[in-house]
Design a protein around this motif. Sequence first.
Motif, mmCIF file in Angstrom:
data_model
loop_
_atom_site.group_PDB
_atom_site.id
_atom_site.type_symbol
_atom_site.label_atom_id
_atom_site.label_comp_id
_atom_site.label_asym_id
_atom_site.label_seq_id
_atom_site.Cartn_x
_atom_site.Cartn_y
_atom_site.Cartn_z
ATOM 1 N N GLY A 315 -34.852 -83.514 -42.765
ATOM 2 C CA GLY A 315 -34.701 -83.582 -41.317
ATOM 3 C C GLY A 315 -33.509 -82.790 -40.860
ATOM 4 N N TYR A 345 -38.254 -86.537 -38.063
ATOM 5 C CA TYR A 345 -37.683 -86.020 -36.818
ATOM 6 C C TYR A 345 -36.754 -87.063 -36.222
ATOM 7 N N CYS A 395 -44.156 -84.174 -38.671
ATOM 8 C CA CYS A 395 -43.103 -85.187 -38.795
ATOM 9 C C CYS A 395 -43.667 -86.584 -38.618
ATOM 10 N N VAL A 477 -42.896 -80.606 -34.417
ATOM 11 C CA VAL A 477 -41.803 -80.079 -33.611
ATOM 12 C C VAL A 477 -41.851 -78.562 -33.666
#
Length: 610
Positions: A315, A345, A395, A477
């Motif tokens: 992350g 995330y 994620c 993301v």
Amino acid sequence: MSARHDAPPGTEQTPTAEVDTLVGHLARAAAVAPDDPAFTFADFTAETAGRRTVLTWSALDHRVRAMAGILTQAGAAGERVAIVAPQGLEYVIGFLGALRAGAIAVPLFPPNLPGHDERLASALDDARPACLLTANSSRAAIADFCTGRRLPGSPRTIAVDGAELGKAAAGPADDAAPALVRPEDCAYLQYTSGATRAPSGVEVTHANVVANVQQALAAFDVHRDRNHMVSWLPLFHDMGLVIAVATPVVGRIHSLITDPLAFLQQPVRWLRLLAEHPGAVTAAPNFAYDYCARRVQGEHRDGLALGQVSVMISGSEPIRPDTVSRFQQAFAANGVTPEMIRPSYGLAEATVFVSTSPTGQAPRVTAFDRELLGKGTARPVAGAAPGTFTELVSCGRPVGQEVLVVDAETRRRLPDGEVGEIWVRGPNVARGYWRSPGRSAETFGAVLAEDPSDVAGDRHWLRTGDLGVLHDGCLYVTGRIKDLIIIDGTNHYPQDIEATVQEAHALIRYDHVAAFALTVHDEERLVIVAEHSRQISDPGAERDAVARAVRDAVVAGHGAAVHDFVLAPPGTVPRTSSGKVARSACRRRYLAGTWADRVDLDRAGAGGAE
């Protein structure tokens, strides 16, 4: 559409407000498991194998009480207390001692962190702490720093490993009740890394951090009877603080800490610590996994038994599919399985953790049509030609909180497959920014256009500033809104261009590339700054060949022309304290002429908003 997953409790629950704070959880751990190891520090500067110093829960609680007593006498209750100590047990004691004294902790770093004095000065000026907690080895540097910067308030400096605490800790346990600390009280100010703006202090309450830890314990299936936390992440960083300090305290789990420099010098040290602790749970940014795959070779891999590692969280920065694959393949013979790697995330404004891939599943990588993704639509493709798709790592799903993807301008939720701003809501979302009510309302008080405004605030959302898309119920993301590069009406994500650039020529340093936009004659133009390898003896002789390779690769892969390319010396591309490339800072340096021998400022232009 939204994604939501309600987690089963990850730890024992109690209705008492006292235990629903970090201070309360520490007291409980000391009461029920006094002789169990709480924190271990592996010091590789003292011994090549890492000298281990261990604190049990009772010993830790005793020292934290003594530290709190000193801070109380110094009048720190209700004030800010900055921890500017080196990585180690003193940092943990100082942080928890500040909380027990009823102060607001401010996790920072000593002045000797290369390239980050401005961030430290900015955070101290904003927080205006009453006390600075450090180690004896850093007192002189702290004094020089404060004098040189003329910091307001003249904060008192206390050495956590000094005689004052030693004398207090040598005496009988302080049975005095801790300061009244409530779950809704601010526990600490988490200063953001400053990747896109000046550092801001996020007000994280005890309730926020306890909730986030419990969400993470459930998401990663972590239990005190089978797991250890192992971390080299800096304790002033949100992910390092929560995984290495808060999670062990709330979950009553043994935590082994080492210094970030120990990892950077020899990344195999991290892997050996994981191998030594069955059930190890760890976390690191994407670059760390790639760094291990590239640097840990040959005999250093021999004997590494990683088959009993439980969780390896990835992350803090964009997760690259090739890194996930490269790391797993590099250490498959050592027992690493795809299911161990957990792309996740999060952000400081949500304490740290928001979502992760499901337990027992390999990371999910999906290829999306690159052209459509640039226009805001995520359409999966299979068997597409190279350069026509972008691979993103999922994620996963949120745990104990809600996630939406929203049109940032209309504030209306978007359906699956549409790219928009990620919004988050849950008990882990912080209450705002320190001394910044206007920005707090803008970031933490978002309301959907289709929902009525609620003055109580329970309908409010956190605007993350991140772009993402929900696909098959999973969050992907795509990048930061402020970093987005828009050329000829098409969106380009800088991390995608940077990944292309670093593969374009062997002399470009991996993970030391910044792509950003400038406004030139009212049009967006792409600028790339890339550090060259330390092995180049004559960069000037190689510059044209590297530039041609980069320009050709970016045109072929992204359909975008490179307005200017800078081949920069090693160590000159700025990074945040957490290791991310600071693109806005790089842009400012470019315009300021840092690489003046390569930059024609008149040709590049100086326009464009930050």
